[in-house]
Write a protein that holds these residues in place. Structure first.
Motif, short mmCIF file in Angstrom:
data_model
loop_
_atom_site.label_atom_id
_atom_site.label_comp_id
_atom_site.label_asym_id
_atom_site.label_seq_id
_atom_site.Cartn_x
_atom_site.Cartn_y
_atom_site.Cartn_z
N ALA A 33 0.97 -1.12 -0.07
CA ALA A 33 0.08 0.07 -0.02
C ALA A 33 0.90 1.37 0.19
CB ALA A 33 -0.98 -0.18 1.35
N GLU A 34 0.64 2.05 -0.95
CA GLU A 34 1.41 3.56 -0.95
C GLU A 34 0.26 4.47 -1.23
OE1 GLU A 34 3.12 6.65 -0.91
OE2 GLU A 34 4.36 4.74 -0.87
N GLU A 35 0.17 5.64 -0.23
CA GLU A 35 -0.82 6.53 -0.17
C GLU A 35 -0.48 7.87 -1.10
OE1 GLU A 35 -1.19 9.07 3.04
OE2 GLU A 35 0.91 8.69 4.10
N SER A 36 0.96 7.87 -1.51
CA SER A 36 1.27 8.94 -2.45
C SER A 36 1.79 8.43 -3.90
CB SER A 36 2.42 9.88 -1.82
OG SER A 36 2.88 10.82 -2.53
N ARG A 37 2.99 8.56 -4.18
CA ARG A 37 3.38 8.37 -5.47
C ARG A 37 4.65 7.13 -5.22
NH1 ARG A 37 5.12 13.17 -9.41
NH2 ARG A 37 5.04 11.39 -10.92
N TYR A 38 4.59 6.21 -6.06
CA TYR A 38 5.67 5.04 -5.97
C TYR A 38 6.94 5.81 -6.37
CZ TYR A 38 1.52 2.02 -5.53
OH TYR A 38 0.72 1.34 -4.91
#
Length: 451
Positions: A33-38
């Motif tokens: 899970a990533e809430e912003s940019r990879y």
């Protein structure tokens, strides 16, 4: 008990993505899970865009040198719009690569925030939960601005890449590598640049002679470096910011950037509720295998505040997979890590500084400072520093410090020798590559001082 995943990773930066990919390639079922940019801090708001800005800022001196070498070159000014458009496109491309690498490895990605619900459960922002045998927290760090009157007017390294236009003048507050690098960048791009640092010299913790060389070079290049100076207050005045400093001066700046520290990105992750030990700065406490006080939960990268460098986070992620999924307990090696500081002048360093080494044992110091032939021919006053710190007892090179164009490239290779335990005599036996700056590392025969 069966779980949805063998591994669930919270955070899509360098450490988290590498751990997820390698575990999945080995047959594990992995979610992330990533809430912003990879790509995390390094790719999106750190070393990668910064290095592109370093490159952009170095061209004026290249043009100047080119003229001295007989080229008829004209300089028509720098277009921030052109550069930032290309930069954003490149970051989009790199983020796409990260996403593709995860997908091709079989990792299931979720574009939302994740937090710990219990020792084996991650709760996503939409309320859904995912269970996993192992959970890896790799949420990185975040810049911190101290609170003072008007502190909300400051920007950080996160925002510097997204300016609508270049300011005419800027104040950069801080003395670490981020502040010092951006002082060089903005100065090179033609922005009138002032740097405040409350201490007596920038780049605290590095070799003193090397940091003095960097500071001298910055001043010579036009950065208004003001030491033992800090901000007291800031107020908006039209489209400018009025800064009052500790020396009683009031100065107007278009922008003020703070780079006085970063904190682990560990808030609201459910750590305390699970009883996961957290340090005073918010760093997740881990053992030598990156395991937290809850056995199923691990953490790597800047959120652990060990050595906050991208390649280190990647190594920690690899060691985690080796330990947990390959049955080969592996502790990440944090000793003798080569580092480049992309100030202008650039610095590369590995091992102990002179002061640190002298506290531990008797040493010899070999150092030389000179004008590199490329810049000297062009009439520039830049000086290079090459320095070796050597143990008297073992003859091992304890530290290597370079301030020079391309210092980062040189220190990578010098780092191999130092990591292998090379002695001063090993360096001496190596034939010089001539004419180069780095040949000085193997031609210094007499110590300049001993302690």
């Amino acid at each position: 008990m069966s779980f949805d995943y063998d591994l669930f990773v919270i955070g899509g930066g360098s450490g988290g993505v590498r751990a997820a990919r390698v575990a999945a390639a080995g047959g594990a079922k992995v979610g992330l899970a990533e809430e912003s940019r990879y790509g995390g801090t390094c790719v999106i708001r750190g070393c990668v865009p910064k290095k592109f800005m370093v490159y952009a800022s170095e061209y004026p001196s290249m043009v100047e040198d080119g003229r001295a070498y007989g080229w008829d070159l004209s300089e028509n000014g720098f277009s921030w719009d052109t550069f930032s458009g290309k930069l954003n496109a490149e970051l989009d491309r790199l983020e796409g690569i990260y996403r593709k690498l995860l997908a091709n490895s079989g990792v299931e990605s979720f574009d939302q925030r994740g937090k710990l619900a219990d020792a084996h459960t991650v709760e996503l922002a939409d309320g859904t939960t995912k269970t996993a045998k192992h959970i890896l927290v790799a949420t990185g760090g975040w810049p911190v601005i101290p609170e003072f009157p008007g502190s909300d007017l400051a920007i950080t390294s996160n925002e510097i890449f997204h300016l609508e236009k270049l300011p005419e003048n800027i104040l950069i507050v801080g003395g670490g590598y981020i502040a010092s690098e951006f002082a060089g960048i903005m100065n090179g791009l033609g922005v009138k640049t002032t740097q405040f640092y409350r201490g007596t010299q920038i780049l605290r913790g590095f070799d003193e002679e090397a940091r003095n060389a960097v500071a001298s070079g910055m001043l010579e290049n036009g950065v208004d470096l003001q030491l033992e100076t800090n901000v007291v207050s800031m107020v908006q005045e039209g489209d400018k910011i009025r800064v009052t400093d500790t020396k009683g001066n009031d100065t107007l700046f278009d922008k003020v950037m703070y780079a006085t520290g970063r904190a682990p990105n560990s808030k609201n992750l459910g750590l305390e509720e699970l009883g996961i030990a957290v340090g005073s700065k918010g760093e997740i406490k881990v053992d030598q295998y990156s395991q937290t006080s809850v056995p199923s939960v691990y953490a790597v990268g800047d959120v652990t505040d060990r050595v906050n460098l991208t390649p280190v986070a990647i190594r920690e992620g690899m060691a985690f997979v080796e330990t947990v999924f390959n049955g080969n307990p592996t502790s990440p090696d944090h000793d003798l890590i080569p580092t480049a500081i992309f100030t202008q002048p650039e610095m590369g360093t590995v091992g102990l500084g002179e002061e640190e080494a002298a506290k531990q044992e008797a040493i010899e110091v070999y150092a030389t400072s000179f004008k590199p032939m490329q810049q000297a021919f062009a009439g520039r006053a830049d000086k290079v520093l090459m320095k070796l710190v050597v143990s008297k007892a073992t003859r091992k090179v304890l530290g290597c410090h370079i301030v020079a164009p391309g210092a980062g490239e040189m220190i990578q290779l010098a780092g191999i020798a130092v990591k292998m335990g090379a002695t001063k005599e090993d360096f001496d036996r190596t034939v010089a590559v001539h004419p180069t700056m780095s040949e000085e590392l193997v031609t210094m025969k007499t110590p300049v001082r001993e302690t």
